[in-house]
Write an enzyme that holds these catalytic residues in place. Structure first.
Site, PDB file in Angstrom:
ATOM      1  N   ASN A   1      44.346 -33.714 -15.968  1.00  0.00           N
ATOM      2  CA  ASN A   1      43.382 -35.149 -16.234  1.00  0.00           C
ATOM      3  C   ASN A   1      43.709 -35.995 -15.626  1.00  0.00           C
ATOM      4  O   ASN A   1      43.171 -37.184 -15.819  1.00  0.00           O
ATOM      5  CB  ASN A   1      43.038 -35.226 -17.646  1.00  0.00           C
ATOM      6  CG  ASN A   1      44.403 -35.491 -18.283  1.00  0.00           C
ATOM      7  OD1 ASN A   1      45.324 -35.867 -17.718  1.00  0.00           O
ATOM      8  ND2 ASN A   1      44.336 -35.863 -19.950  1.00  0.00           N
TER       9      ASN A   1
ATOM     10  N   TYR B   1      56.318 -35.856 -29.339  1.00  0.00           N
ATOM     11  CA  TYR B   1      56.417 -35.013 -28.447  1.00  0.00           C
ATOM     12  C   TYR B   1      57.253 -33.670 -28.930  1.00  0.00           C
ATOM     13  O   TYR B   1      56.753 -32.585 -28.713  1.00  0.00           O
ATOM     14  CB  TYR B   1      57.279 -35.674 -27.239  1.00  0.00           C
ATOM     15  CG  TYR B   1      57.467 -34.739 -25.967  1.00  0.00           C
ATOM     16  CD1 TYR B   1      56.820 -34.404 -25.125  1.00  0.00           C
ATOM     17  CD2 TYR B   1      59.011 -34.531 -25.854  1.00  0.00           C
ATOM     18  CE1 TYR B   1      56.935 -33.566 -23.999  1.00  0.00           C
ATOM     19  CE2 TYR B   1      59.294 -33.665 -24.756  1.00  0.00           C
ATOM     20  CZ  TYR B   1      58.055 -33.315 -23.639  1.00  0.00           C
ATOM     21  OH  TYR B   1      58.565 -32.551 -22.890  1.00  0.00           O
TER      22      TYR B   1
HETATM   23  P1  NAD Z   1      54.317 -35.427 -15.436  1.00  0.00           P
HETATM   24  O1  NAD Z   1      53.729 -36.221 -16.220  1.00  0.00           O
HETATM   25  O2  NAD Z   1      54.568 -35.394 -13.998  1.00  0.00           O
HETATM   26  O3  NAD Z   1      53.096 -34.144 -15.483  1.00  0.00           O
HETATM   27  C1  NAD Z   1      52.377 -33.749 -16.713  1.00  0.00           C
HETATM   28  C2  NAD Z   1      50.873 -33.459 -16.065  1.00  0.00           C
HETATM   29  O4  NAD Z   1      50.121 -33.167 -17.128  1.00  0.00           O
HETATM   30  C3  NAD Z   1      50.527 -34.753 -15.403  1.00  0.00           C
HETATM   31  O5  NAD Z   1      49.844 -34.492 -14.142  1.00  0.00           O
HETATM   32  C4  NAD Z   1      49.070 -35.244 -16.359  1.00  0.00           C
HETATM   33  O6  NAD Z   1      48.136 -35.845 -15.825  1.00  0.00           O
HETATM   34  C5  NAD Z   1      48.958 -33.941 -16.993  1.00  0.00           C
HETATM   35  N1  NAD Z   1      48.277 -33.883 -18.376  1.00  0.00           N
HETATM   36  C6  NAD Z   1      48.546 -34.556 -19.539  1.00  0.00           C
HETATM   37  N2  NAD Z   1      47.910 -34.263 -20.471  1.00  0.00           N
HETATM   38  C7  NAD Z   1      46.697 -33.473 -19.869  1.00  0.00           C
HETATM   39  C8  NAD Z   1      45.567 -33.078 -20.730  1.00  0.00           C
HETATM   40  N3  NAD Z   1      45.197 -33.236 -21.791  1.00  0.00           N
HETATM   41  N4  NAD Z   1      44.674 -32.178 -19.786  1.00  0.00           N
HETATM   42  C9  NAD Z   1      45.094 -32.034 -18.453  1.00  0.00           C
HETATM   43  N5  NAD Z   1      46.192 -32.473 -17.859  1.00  0.00           N
HETATM   44  C10 NAD Z   1      47.228 -33.329 -18.823  1.00  0.00           C
HETATM   45  O7  NAD Z   1      55.523 -34.438 -16.366  1.00  0.00           O
HETATM   46  P2  NAD Z   1      56.269 -33.263 -15.922  1.00  0.00           P
HETATM   47  O8  NAD Z   1      57.761 -33.946 -15.721  1.00  0.00           O
HETATM   48  O9  NAD Z   1      56.149 -32.781 -14.582  1.00  0.00           O
HETATM   49  O10 NAD Z   1      56.388 -32.225 -17.164  1.00  0.00           O
HETATM   50  C11 NAD Z   1      55.390 -31.233 -16.991  1.00  0.00           C
HETATM   51  C12 NAD Z   1      55.755 -30.554 -18.176  1.00  0.00           C
HETATM   52  O11 NAD Z   1      57.052 -29.827 -18.288  1.00  0.00           O
HETATM   53  C13 NAD Z   1      55.422 -30.897 -19.625  1.00  0.00           C
HETATM   54  O12 NAD Z   1      54.934 -30.043 -20.416  1.00  0.00           O
HETATM   55  C14 NAD Z   1      56.793 -31.438 -20.280  1.00  0.00           C
HETATM   56  O13 NAD Z   1      56.842 -31.427 -21.507  1.00  0.00           O
HETATM   57  C15 NAD Z   1      57.688 -30.340 -19.519  1.00  0.00           C
HETATM   58  N6  NAD Z   1      59.059 -30.675 -19.261  1.00  0.00           N
HETATM   59  C16 NAD Z   1      59.571 -31.601 -18.329  1.00  0.00           C
HETATM   60  C17 NAD Z   1      60.692 -31.865 -18.069  1.00  0.00           C
HETATM   61  C18 NAD Z   1      61.393 -32.648 -17.039  1.00  0.00           C
HETATM   62  O14 NAD Z   1      62.439 -32.793 -17.037  1.00  0.00           O
HETATM   63  N7  NAD Z   1      60.644 -33.128 -16.194  1.00  0.00           N
HETATM   64  C19 NAD Z   1      61.706 -31.485 -19.346  1.00  0.00           C
HETATM   65  C20 NAD Z   1      61.163 -30.894 -20.171  1.00  0.00           C
HETATM   66  C21 NAD Z   1      59.913 -30.307 -20.562  1.00  0.00           C
END
Ligand code: NAD
Length: 311
Positions: free
Chosen positions: A33, A145
């Site tokens: 989104n 979260y």
């Molecule tokens: P990010 O914010 O770059 O990516 C998340 C993506 O999800 C974004 O593109 C956002 O637009 C999309 N999104 C959010 N809500 C949405 C919805 N309702 N419908 C459709 N799209 C939606 O973050 P990231 O670091 O790439 O994290 C990705 C996943 O990995 C997440 O679930 C996060 O919890 C998990 N995670 C990441 C890390 C890290 O270190 N980067 C650590 C632990 C967990």
């Protein structure tokens, strides 16, 4: 050719996953989104085998045709983002995961949930093993979260365990990951420190910098996630780099690698900020034959090169 849906596909990790899966010969559909993601992250992937759908995964998901794998990565992920989007964070963890599991059931697809080390909260054991249940404050600001992800894990296991549904489900508990395509100013340590160092501005550290984190380079994480996806495991697996350091050490390392003149500036620690964080990765080593390969200075150099192009 497997047909694979990546939710959150325009985000930091989602875009790297899409890229990796395309290289592995998958037909990839990225659904996002764009609340914290950006189509610039996936612009280079456009082609016959890649499709982008702008959609909120908490709404009804319709996808024609077969789907073999679903990787559910949609969720605000940085503390700054989920504190700004608390209700959306809870919704995507709960309702979004429910919708994704419903789709997996309909398509008989394997689903992989992106969970987090935050399910361990401010941990009372160190390093954190997958059988630790966590120490989370459900009503603190970060609860939106942490609890969303804990609920997402619970519903994922329920869909897997139920005889009626029996979805092939995997859960990856991701520890702090960094690399190119992190958003400048998303509030996480590395995208905050690197631009400050490149501009010779003071590096802002919350607390006295003695809190620890363990940083994994994105390519290592994606390899671990893929191995889990194609494995026959159905219980949570930690993927992260056990190389633990204090936040102050991280800042000093970035100053050295950028040749910066930045000094350190200390501010108040946010509420419920975990004091220690280090994955125990024995399960991933033993069952997936996985361990991280990129050391911190190499990963930071690649990330610094990326941020130079963004500033
Ligand atoms: P990010 O914010 O770059 O990516 C998340 C993506 O999800 C974004 O593109 C956002 O637009 C999309 N999104 C959010 N809500 C949405 C919805 N309702 N419908 C459709 N799209 C939606 O973050 P990231 O670091 O790439 O994290 C990705 C996943 O990995 C997440 O679930 C996060 O919890 C998990 N995670 C990441 C890390 C890290 O270190 N980067 C650590 C632990 C967990």
């Amino acid at each position: 050719m497997p047909r694979t849906l990546v939710t959150g596909g325009a985000g930091f990790l989602g875009s790297h996953l899409c890229e990796y899966l395309l290289k592995k010969g998958h037909h990839v559909i990225a659904m996002d989104n764009l609340s914290t993601g950006n189509t610039a992250n996936i612009a280079h992937l456009q082609g016959e085998k890649f499709h982008f759908i702008k959609q909120d995964v908490t709404e009804y998901i319709f996808l024609a045709g077969e789907i073999d794998y679903i990787l559910h990565f949609a969720s605000p992920a940085s503390p700054m983002d989920y504190l700004e989007l608390p209700i959306q964070t809870l919704k995507v963890g709960a309702l979004g995961t429910h919708k994704v599991l419903g789709l997996a059931l309909e398509k008989k697809a394997t689903v992989l949930l992106a969970s987090t080390s935050e399910v361990y909260g401010d941990p009372l054991i160190h390093p954190q093993t997958e059988d630790y249940w966590g120490n989370v404050n459900p009503v603190g600001p970060r609860g939106v979260y942490d609890e969303a992800k804990r609920f997402a894990e619970a519903i994922t296991m329920a869909y897997h365990r139920s005889e009626q549904h029996h979805v092939d489900a995997k859960i990856v508990r991701i520890f702090n990951t960094y690399g190119p395509r992190m958003r400048l100013k998303d509030g996480r340590a590395i995208p905050a420190f690197v631009p400050q160092a490149l501009k010779n501005e003071p590096i802002t550290i919350f607390g006295d910098g003695s809190q620890t984190r363990s940083f994994c380079y994105v390519d290592d994480l994606i390899e671990g996630i893929y191995r889990l996806l194609v494995s026959d495991l159905n219980e949570p697996v930690n993927i992260g780099n056990p190389n633990e350091m204090t936040i102050k050490m991280l800042a000093e390392c970035i100053i050295e690698l950028t040749g910066s003149k930045s000094t350190l500036s200390f501010e108040d620690l946010p509420e419920d900020d975990p004091k220690i964080r280090q994955p125990n990765i024995e399960k991933a080593q033993k069952l997936l034959g996985w361990e991280p390969k990129v050391d911190l200075s190499e990963g930071l150099k690649r990330t610094i090169d990326y941020f130079r192009t963004q500033i």
